[in-house]
Write an enzyme that holds these catalytic residues in place. Structure first.
Site, PDB file in Angstrom:
ATOM      1  N   LYS A  22       0.834  -1.202   0.000  1.00  0.00           N
ATOM      2  CA  LYS A  22       0.000   0.000   0.000  1.00  0.00           C
ATOM      3  C   LYS A  22       0.872   1.257   0.000  1.00  0.00           C
ATOM      4  O   LYS A  22       0.652   2.184  -0.788  1.00  0.00           O
ATOM      5  CB  LYS A  22      -0.908  -0.023   1.231  1.00  0.00           C
ATOM      6  N   ARG A  91      -3.173   3.288   8.449  1.00  0.00           N
ATOM      7  CA  ARG A  91      -3.503   2.128   7.614  1.00  0.00           C
ATOM      8  C   ARG A  91      -2.378   1.107   7.588  1.00  0.00           C
ATOM      9  O   ARG A  91      -1.238   1.456   7.320  1.00  0.00           O
ATOM     10  CB  ARG A  91      -3.780   2.599   6.173  1.00  0.00           C
ATOM     11  N   GLY A 100      -8.082  -6.821   3.960  1.00  0.00           N
ATOM     12  CA  GLY A 100      -8.987  -6.857   5.098  1.00  0.00           C
ATOM     13  C   GLY A 100      -8.482  -7.635   6.301  1.00  0.00           C
ATOM     14  O   GLY A 100      -9.197  -7.808   7.280  1.00  0.00           O
ATOM     15  N   MET A 102      -5.693  -7.011   8.243  1.00  0.00           N
ATOM     16  CA  MET A 102      -5.172  -6.205   9.337  1.00  0.00           C
ATOM     17  C   MET A 102      -6.003  -4.938   9.453  1.00  0.00           C
ATOM     18  O   MET A 102      -6.969  -4.761   8.757  1.00  0.00           O
ATOM     19  CB  MET A 102      -3.708  -5.905   9.105  1.00  0.00           C
ATOM     20  N   ARG A 335      -3.364  -1.484  -6.495  1.00  0.00           N
ATOM     21  CA  ARG A 335      -2.610  -2.752  -6.413  1.00  0.00           C
ATOM     22  C   ARG A 335      -3.040  -3.628  -7.587  1.00  0.00           C
ATOM     23  O   ARG A 335      -4.087  -3.385  -8.185  1.00  0.00           O
ATOM     24  CB  ARG A 335      -2.887  -3.471  -5.091  1.00  0.00           C
ATOM     25  N   HIS A 453      -5.663 -45.918  -7.195  1.00  0.00           N
ATOM     26  CA  HIS A 453      -6.253 -46.401  -8.436  1.00  0.00           C
ATOM     27  C   HIS A 453      -7.397 -45.502  -8.901  1.00  0.00           C
ATOM     28  O   HIS A 453      -7.441 -45.050 -10.046  1.00  0.00           O
ATOM     29  CB  HIS A 453      -6.744 -47.836  -8.244  1.00  0.00           C
ATOM     30  N   ARG A 559      -0.920 -47.066 -21.688  1.00  0.00           N
ATOM     31  CA  ARG A 559      -0.816 -48.214 -20.779  1.00  0.00           C
ATOM     32  C   ARG A 559      -1.691 -49.306 -21.350  1.00  0.00           C
ATOM     33  O   ARG A 559      -2.912 -49.255 -21.246  1.00  0.00           O
ATOM     34  CB  ARG A 559      -1.340 -47.857 -19.398  1.00  0.00           C
ATOM     35  N   ARG A 615       3.510 -48.622 -24.133  1.00  0.00           N
ATOM     36  CA  ARG A 615       4.209 -49.390 -23.113  1.00  0.00           C
ATOM     37  C   ARG A 615       3.632 -50.798 -23.053  1.00  0.00           C
ATOM     38  O   ARG A 615       2.408 -50.973 -23.027  1.00  0.00           O
ATOM     39  CB  ARG A 615       4.051 -48.743 -21.743  1.00  0.00           C
ATOM     40  N   GLU A 742      11.962 -46.180 -13.642  1.00  0.00           N
ATOM     41  CA  GLU A 742      11.104 -46.127 -12.459  1.00  0.00           C
ATOM     42  C   GLU A 742      11.652 -46.946 -11.300  1.00  0.00           C
ATOM     43  O   GLU A 742      11.029 -47.055 -10.260  1.00  0.00           O
ATOM     44  CB  GLU A 742       9.674 -46.552 -12.814  1.00  0.00           C
ATOM     45  N   SER A 761      11.936 -42.851 -20.159  1.00  0.00           N
ATOM     46  CA  SER A 761      10.792 -42.070 -19.715  1.00  0.00           C
ATOM     47  C   SER A 761      10.599 -42.342 -18.229  1.00  0.00           C
ATOM     48  O   SER A 761      10.400 -43.490 -17.819  1.00  0.00           O
ATOM     49  CB  SER A 761       9.540 -42.457 -20.502  1.00  0.00           C
ATOM     50  N   ASN A 765       5.677 -42.198 -10.663  1.00  0.00           N
ATOM     51  CA  ASN A 765       4.827 -42.792  -9.620  1.00  0.00           C
ATOM     52  C   ASN A 765       5.558 -43.945  -8.940  1.00  0.00           C
ATOM     53  O   ASN A 765       5.678 -43.992  -7.724  1.00  0.00           O
ATOM     54  CB  ASN A 765       3.512 -43.309 -10.214  1.00  0.00           C
ATOM     55  N   CYS A 828       6.590 -39.456 -17.483  1.00  0.00           N
ATOM     56  CA  CYS A 828       5.200 -39.799 -17.757  1.00  0.00           C
ATOM     57  C   CYS A 828       4.407 -40.132 -16.499  1.00  0.00           C
ATOM     58  O   CYS A 828       3.318 -40.651 -16.554  1.00  0.00           O
ATOM     59  CB  CYS A 828       5.107 -40.933 -18.771  1.00  0.00           C
ATOM     60  N   TYR A 848      10.691 -34.084 -22.732  1.00  0.00           N
ATOM     61  CA  TYR A 848       9.240 -33.876 -22.795  1.00  0.00           C
ATOM     62  C   TYR A 848       8.560 -34.410 -21.540  1.00  0.00           C
ATOM     63  O   TYR A 848       9.115 -35.265 -20.841  1.00  0.00           O
ATOM     64  CB  TYR A 848       8.634 -34.564 -24.022  1.00  0.00           C
TER      65      TYR A 848
HETATM   66  P1  ADP Z   1      -7.576  -2.309   3.516  1.00  0.00           P
HETATM   67  O1  ADP Z   1      -6.146  -2.681   3.497  1.00  0.00           O
HETATM   68  O2  ADP Z   1      -8.405  -3.220   4.341  1.00  0.00           O
HETATM   69  O3  ADP Z   1      -8.117  -2.055   2.153  1.00  0.00           O
HETATM   70  P2  ADP Z   1      -7.270   0.540   3.805  1.00  0.00           P
HETATM   71  O4  ADP Z   1      -6.096   1.008   4.574  1.00  0.00           O
HETATM   72  O5  ADP Z   1      -7.172   0.608   2.339  1.00  0.00           O
HETATM   73  O6  ADP Z   1      -7.658  -0.922   4.309  1.00  0.00           O
HETATM   74  O7  ADP Z   1      -8.483   1.385   4.303  1.00  0.00           O
HETATM   75  C1  ADP Z   1      -9.800   1.044   4.046  1.00  0.00           C
HETATM   76  C2  ADP Z   1     -10.578   2.198   3.511  1.00  0.00           C
HETATM   77  O8  ADP Z   1     -10.504   3.318   4.371  1.00  0.00           O
HETATM   78  C3  ADP Z   1     -10.088   2.718   2.192  1.00  0.00           C
HETATM   79  O9  ADP Z   1     -10.584   1.969   1.132  1.00  0.00           O
HETATM   80  C4  ADP Z   1     -10.669   4.111   2.175  1.00  0.00           C
HETATM   81  O10 ADP Z   1     -11.992   4.078   1.713  1.00  0.00           O
HETATM   82  C5  ADP Z   1     -10.632   4.496   3.614  1.00  0.00           C
HETATM   83  N1  ADP Z   1      -9.476   5.390   3.838  1.00  0.00           N
HETATM   84  C6  ADP Z   1      -8.222   5.052   4.140  1.00  0.00           C
HETATM   85  N2  ADP Z   1      -7.439   6.142   4.212  1.00  0.00           N
HETATM   86  C7  ADP Z   1      -8.214   7.200   3.943  1.00  0.00           C
HETATM   87  C8  ADP Z   1      -7.992   8.603   3.844  1.00  0.00           C
HETATM   88  N3  ADP Z   1      -6.796   9.137   4.022  1.00  0.00           N
HETATM   89  N4  ADP Z   1      -9.038   9.378   3.542  1.00  0.00           N
HETATM   90  C9  ADP Z   1     -10.253   8.825   3.332  1.00  0.00           C
HETATM   91  N5  ADP Z   1     -10.531   7.539   3.405  1.00  0.00           N
HETATM   92  C10 ADP Z   1      -9.515   6.721   3.719  1.00  0.00           C
HETATM   93 MG    MG Z   2       5.176 -47.949 -13.297  1.00  0.00          MG
HETATM   94 MG    MG Z   3      -7.710  -0.796   0.902  1.00  0.00          MG
END
Ligand code: ADP
Ligand code: MG
Ligand code: MG
Length: 880
Positions: A22, A91, A100, A102, A335, A453, A559, A615, A742, A761, A765, A828, A848
Site C-alpha cells: 500500500k 492504515r 482486510g 489487518m 494494487r 487407483h 498403458r 508401453r 522407475e 521415460s 509414480n 510420464c 518432454y
Molecule cells: P484495507 O487494506 O483493508 O483495504 P485501507 O487502509 O485501504 O484498508 O483502508 C480502508 C478504507 O478506508 C479505504 O478503502 C478508504 O476508503 C478508507 N481510507 C483510508 N485512508 C483514507 C484517507 N486518508 N481518507 C479517506 N478515506 C480513507
Molecule cells: Mg510404473
Molecule cells: Mg484498501
C-alpha cells in the site's frame, strides 16, 4: 538504525518490502502526480523493531514528530488544532496484499473539541459527528477490543426507534447521541474512556496496526497463502479526505478491467456520502461506477484517465480505491487486481494486443494451475450457494458432476444402461471396477490418495474424482453410505466437485468449457516459447482425441493393460493367466491380438505424424482374477475350469507385495508370449497402415527395467518380433525401444541401460514409491499427517521430491546422456503435469513431459514459463 519513516514523495513502487504494498503504491501514485492525500509510511523494519522491543522506539517517536510537523505545514492543518484540525487515517499494509486482514483506523484526531471546530469550519455539523462516531467505533474495536457488534447495535437501535432505512437518515441530534453512547461503551469495558489527545490516539493506533500483524485471522490467512511470518507490516499515516461530506462526495472501489471476465473497461462500485469500507461492508447497496458517467461526468472521465495511466504504468490490471470529497477526486490505493482464471487469460492476451506486454510477459502472468479450472465443467455459482457441503475429500480429478449413487461397478453399469447418470461411490476401487468407472459421471472413494487407483483412473478418463473422503463410511451389504449422521442410499442424487474435493447432496447445475478464444491464443504462444514437449498419457482413442483437441504433441504413454478391462477382453485375459502352459495360452492370446491391433490401429490413425509411445503390459496379475465366490463361479462357467482348480490357481498367483511382485518386464521373462503378442499387434497395425499409405514408426516402452542385462533381454525379444513381422510383410519399419525409468537401480545404472535403450521415460509414480518406500495405494493413512507435521512439504506423488527422487533423476539424465548424447528423456508419471515439477524438469534437461489429457494445456503453459524463466536466470544447478 536507518530511517524509519518515508514521506510518500520519497518512496516508489519498487520499495514494497520496506514500505509494504500500500505504501509503495501511494508513493508511486504521488510521484505520478496523481491526486493522493499527503502522508508518510512507517517502514516494515520499524515493525520488526517494534516486535522485538514491544514498544515504539525513541527514534521512531522523534521521526514521527518531524513527519507530523511536515504534514501540518504541507496541508495547512493542525493536529489537535482548533482552527483547521488535521485528521488522519492509520492504515496497515504488508509487502504482500492481505485484503482486510489487518487494521485501519480513520478520522484520528477528532475529539470533543476538534469535532466542534470541524463542524464550524465546514458548516457541516452532520459530517463532523458522522466522522466522530466512525472514529469511536473503529478505535474502540481495533485498539481496545470492544466488539464491533456493540457499536452496530447502538446504531441499529437508533434506526429502528426512528424507523430509518439507512445511515443517511440519521440526524445531527441522533449522531450526537450515538457519539455519547459510543463513549459510554468505553467506560463499560473499563478502558478508562476514549483518549481525547490526538497524539495519544495516533500512537495507540500505530501500536495496534503493528499488533494486528499477529492477529488470528492474519495468521490463518498467511498460513493458507504461504506468506512468510517475517514480513511484518508497514503503517501508512495519511491526511483524511471525506467521502461522507455530503451528496457531492463518496467513496468507491474500481478495477481497471472486469476481474471476473477480463472485459475491457472500468468496473467497480461506489456509494455517495459514505466513508471507508461502507462499500464493501454492504451497509447500503452501492452503484456501479458506470452510473458516475451520468451523475458526475467530469469525475468519471478523470477516474477513467487515472485508471488508464495506472494500468499502463504498472502494466497490469489494477484494483483502485478512491474517494470523492466535495466533487474532487482522490486516489487512496492501487494494487494488482485479483482475477478469475478466465479474466487472467483474457487480460494477458488483450494487453499483448494493446502493446502493453510482450508475449513472454503475458505467459508469465497466468497461473498454469488456474487454466485447469477453465477446462472442466463447473457448478453454477448461484446453484452451488444453495447447497451445503456434505463432506470433503482429496480433489483427485477436477470437474463437476451430479449423479445417482451406486456402490458397485455392476450396479453403476446397469443403472447407466438404463440411462441414469451415476456416481460410483466406494471405499476404494480396483481395476475390475473399470466398467463402472467408465460409465460414471464421478467417482468417490473414502480411502486412498491422489495417486490411488481411483484417482489415476479418474484423471486418465478425465472424469470427476474425489478420493480419500474419510468421513464417508460405505456399507456394501446395506447399499448405503454414512457421513456423520447423514445416510446416502443407492439411487440418491449427489454432486461431486473434483476441483475442491467437496461432496453435496442433490443435483447442482453445471456449465461447460473448452479451449477457445484468448486461451487458445495464449497456449499457441506457450508452444512457441517452450523447449520441452508436452505429450499425453492416453489409453484409448477417446482419451487421445481429447488430448489432441488440447494440442498434445503426441502420446508419451499408452498403458496397454487398461485395454484389457472390457468384459470380453477380461475373459480372454483370465483364460491367459489361468492357462497351465504355453499351449493353453495360445487361443486367448490369439483373441487378444485381434482386439489390441484394432486399438493400436485406431490410435495410430488419429496420431497421423505425431509420436505414439506404447508401453507393454504392466499389471499385477492378481488384479485380473476374480475375487469372491460368486465371481469365481461366473469365471468358472466362462472358462470351463472347475472352481476348485480356479481357487488353487488364484492362490498360487497371490502375492504379498503385488506392487513389488510379478509385473512389468518380469512378466515378459516368465511369459514371453504375452509381449510377443503385443508387439505383433503393434506391428499388424503398422502393416495395415502401411498398406493404406501411412508410415508409422512404433515406439515401444519396457516397464520396470532394473538393469542393462534385463533391458537387453527384453529388447532382444521385442526386436526379433519386429524384424520377423517386417520381413514377413517385406516392409522396412523405423522403430525405437526404450525403457521406463522407475526403479532407483535403473537410475543409478542409467549409463549401462542407455546402451540398449533408445529413450528413457521417468515413471515417477513407481520411482517415488520405491525411493520413499511408500506404497502409493496406501499413502492416504499417513502422508497427510506428515504434511501437517511439516515432515513432508507436499505429497511427493503430486510434486516431485527434488532432493531425493529428483536427485536420482538427475543422475539418470547425466549418466544416460554420457552414453548417448541426444538420448530423449521424458516424464510420464503424475508429476509430468505439475507446474512446479515441470520447472525442475526443465532445469535437469528433460525432453518432454506426458500427462493426462486435461493437464496438457496446464503443462504447456508451465513448460513455457519454465523455459522463459530458465533463460533469465541460468544456470540453476551444477552438473553431477
Ligand atoms: P484495507 O487494506 O483493508 O483495504 P485501507 O487502509 O485501504 O484498508 O483502508 C480502508 C478504507 O478506508 C479505504 O478503502 C478508504 O476508503 C478508507 N481510507 C483510508 N485512508 C483514507 C484517507 N486518508 N481518507 C479517506 N478515506 C480513507
Ligand atoms: Mg510404473
Ligand atoms: Mg484498501
Amino acid at each position: 538504525m536507518t530511517k524509519q519513516i518515508y514521506d510518500f514523495s520519497e518512496g516508489n513502487m519498487k520499495m514494497r518490502d520496506l514500505l509494504g504494498g500500500k505504501g509503495a503504491g501511494l508513493a508511486e501514485m504521488t510521484n505520478m502526480d496523481l491526486p493522493v492525500p499527503h502522508g508518510f509510511t512507517i517502514t516494515t523494519e520499524a515493525c520488526h523493531d517494534y516486535q522485538r522491543r514491544q514498544e515504539l522506539s525513541e527514534q521512531l517517536l522523534a521521526e514521527l514528530d518531524q513527519s507530523l510537523s511536515a504534514l501540518s505545514r504541507l496541508t495547512g492543518k493542525q493536529f489537535n488544532g482548533s482552527d483547521h484540525p488535521l485528521l488522519l487515517s492509520v492504515r496497515s499494509g504488508a509487502a504482500i496484499s492481505m485484503p482486510g486482514m489487518m487494521d485501519t483506523i480513520l478520522n484520528i484526531g477528532l475529539n470533543d473539541q476538534t469535532v466542534i471546530a470541524l463542524a464550524e469550519l465546514t458548516s457541516n455539523e452532520r459530517f463532523a459527528y458522522d466522522s466522530y462516531r466512525r472514529l469511536l467505533a473503529m478505535f474502540g474495536n481495533v485498539v481496545d477490543g470492544i466488539p464491533e457488534d456493540d457499536f452496530d447495535q447502538i446504531l441499529t437501535d437508533t434506526k429502528i426507534a426512528n424507523n430509518y432505512e439507512s445511515d443517511l437518515d440519521l440526524t445531527i441530534d441522533d449522531l450526537k447521541e450515538i457519539v455519547a453512547k459510543f463513549k459510554n461503551l468505553y467506560e463499560n469495558y473499563d478502558h478508562g474512556g476514549f483518549p481525547q489527545d490526538p497524539k495519544e490516539q495516533l500512537l495507540a493506533a500505530v501500536n495496534s496496526v503493528f499488533d494486528s500483524w499477529n492477529n488470528h485471522r492474519a495468521q490463518i490467512y498467511r498460513r493458507q497463502n504461504n506468506i512468510s511470518e517475517d514480513l511484518g507490516t508497514a503503517v501508512n499515516i495519511q491526511e483524511m479526505v471525506f467521502g461522507n461530506y455530503g451528496e457531492d462526495s463518496g467513496t468507491g472501489v474500481a478495477f481497471t478491467r472486469n476481474p471476473s471476465t477480463g472485459k475491457e473497461g472500468l468496473f467497480g462500485e461506489y456509494l455517495l456520502n459514505a466513508q471507508g469500507e461502507d462499500v464493501v461492508a454492504g451497509i447500503r447497496t452501492p452503484k456501479p461506477v458506470s452510473v458516475l458517467k451520468e451523475s458526475m461526468p467530469i469525475l468519471y472521465e478523470q477516474l477513467l484517465d487515472i485508471a488508464k495511466k495506472l494500468e499502463n504504468h504498472y502494466r497490469d490490471m489494477q484494483d483502485l480505491e478512491f474517494t470523492i470529497e466535495n466533487g474532487k477526486m482522490y486516489l487512496l490505493q492501487t494494487r494488482s487486481g485479483k482475477r478469475t482464471p478466465t479474466a487472467s487469460v483474457k487480460i494477458a492476451v488483450d494487453q499483448v494486443n494493446e502493446g502493453l506486454l510482450s508475449k513472454k510477459e503475458a505467459l508469465l502472468r497466468v497461473e498454469p494451475e488456474s487454466v485447469s479450472r477453465m477446462l472442466h465443467p463447473e457448478f453454477e455459482e448461484e446453484d452451488l450457494r444453495q447447497h451445503e457441503i456434505l463432506t470433503t475429500g482429496l480433489p483427485a480429478s477436477p470437474g463437476a458432476a451430479s449423479g445417482q449413487v451406486y456402490f458397485t461397478a455392476q450396479d453403476a453399469k446397469q443403472a447407466s444402461d438404463n440411462n441414469k447418470k451415476v456416481v460410483l461411490m466406494r471405499a476404494d476401487t480396483s481395476p475390475e471396477d473399470i466398467e463402472g468407472m467408465i460409465v460414471s459421471q464421478a467417482i468417490v472413494t473414502s480411502r486412498g490418495g491422489m495417486t490411488s487407483h481411483a484417482a489415476v483412473v479418474a484423471r486418465g478418463m478425465a472424469s470427476t474424482g474425489v478420493v480419500g473422503a474419510h468421513e464417508l463410511e460405505v456399507d456394501y451389504q446395506k447399499k448405503v453410505a454414512k457421513v456423520k449422521n447423514q445416510l446416502i442410499h443407492e439411487g440418491d442424487w449427489v454432486s461431486v466437485d473434483g476441483t475442491s474435493g467437496n461432496l453435496y447432496l442433490g443435483r447442482i447445475k453445471t456449465t461447460d468449457a473448452t479451449i477457445k478464444g484468448e486461451l487458445s491464443v495464449l497456449l499457441g504462444w506457450a508452444k512457441e516459447a517452450s523447449k520441452m514437449g508436452v505429450y499425453t498419457n492416453a489409453d484409448t482413442p477417446k482419451d487421445f482425441q481429447k488430448a489432441l483437441d488440447f494440442d498434445a504433441d503426441g502420446i508419451g504413454l499408452t498403458r496397454t493393460e487398461h485395454m484389457f478391462f472390457k468384459p470380453e477382453r477380461l475373459l480372454q485375459m483370465r483364460r491367459l493367466i489361468l492357462a497351465e502352459d504355453a499351449a493353453g495360452r495360445k487361443d486367448p492370446l490369439k483373441k487378444l491380438l485381434q482386439m489390441q491391433q484394432g486399438d493400436f490401429y485406431e490410435i495410430y490413425k488419429l496420431a497421423r505424424d505425431k509420436e505414439v509411445t506404447i508401453r507393454l503390459l504392466d499389471p499385477p496379475l492378481h488384479e485380473f482374477l476374480p475375487h469372491d465366490e460368486k465371481e469365481i463361479e461366473v469365471v468358472s462357467k466362462q472358462t470351463q475350469i472347475s472352481s476348485e482348480k480356479l481357487k488353487d490357481r488364484i492362490d498360487s498367483l497371490k502375492e504379498s507385495n503385488p506392487m513389488l511382485g510379478h509385473r512389468g518386464d518380469r512378466l515378459a521373462v516368465t511369459f514371453p508370449d504375452i509381449y510377443e503378442m503385443q508387439v505383433q499387434a503393434i506391428m499388424n497395425a503398422v502393416v495395415r497402415l502401411h498398406n493404406e499409405g501411412v508410415e508409422v514408426s512404433p515406439h515401444i516402452m519396457i516397464p520396470l527395467t532394473n538393469s542393462k542385462q534385463e533391458m537387453a533381454w527384453v529388447r532382444n525379444l521385442v526386436v526379433k518380433q519386429i524384424d520377423r513381422v517386417s520381413t514377413e510383410n517385406d516392409i522396412a519399419v523405423k522403430y525405437t525401444v526404450g525403457t521406463m525409468m522407475e526403479m532407483p537401480r535403473a537410475c543409478i545404472t542409467a549409463d549401462a541401460i542407455a546402451e540398449c535403450s533408445d529413450f528413457f521415460s521417468f515413471g515417477t509414480n513407481d520411482l517415488t514409491q520405491l525411493t520413499f518406500g511408500y506404497s502409493r495405494d496406501d499413502i492416504g493413512s499417513f502422508v497427510p499427517a506428515y504434511i501437517k507435521e511439516g515432515i513432508l512439504p507436499v505429497d511427493p506423488f503430486q510434486t516431485v521430491d527434488t532432493e531425493g527422487v529428483g536427485e536420482l533423476m538427475k543422475i539418470a539424465v547425466v549418466k544416460g546422456r554420457k552414453t548417448k548424447k541426444d538420448l530423449p528423456i521424458g516424464v510420464c508419471g503424475e508429476v509430468g503435469g505439475d507446474p512446479k515439477s515441470i520447472e525442475f524438469f526443465e532445469e535437469i534437461g528433460v525432453t518432454y513431459v506426458s500427462c493426462s489429457p486435461y493437464r496438457v494445456p496446464i503443462a504447456r503453459l508451465a513448460a513455457a514459463q519454465a523455459h522463459i524463466r530458465s533463460v533469465v536466470n541460468e544456470p540453476q544447478f551444477e552438473k553431477v
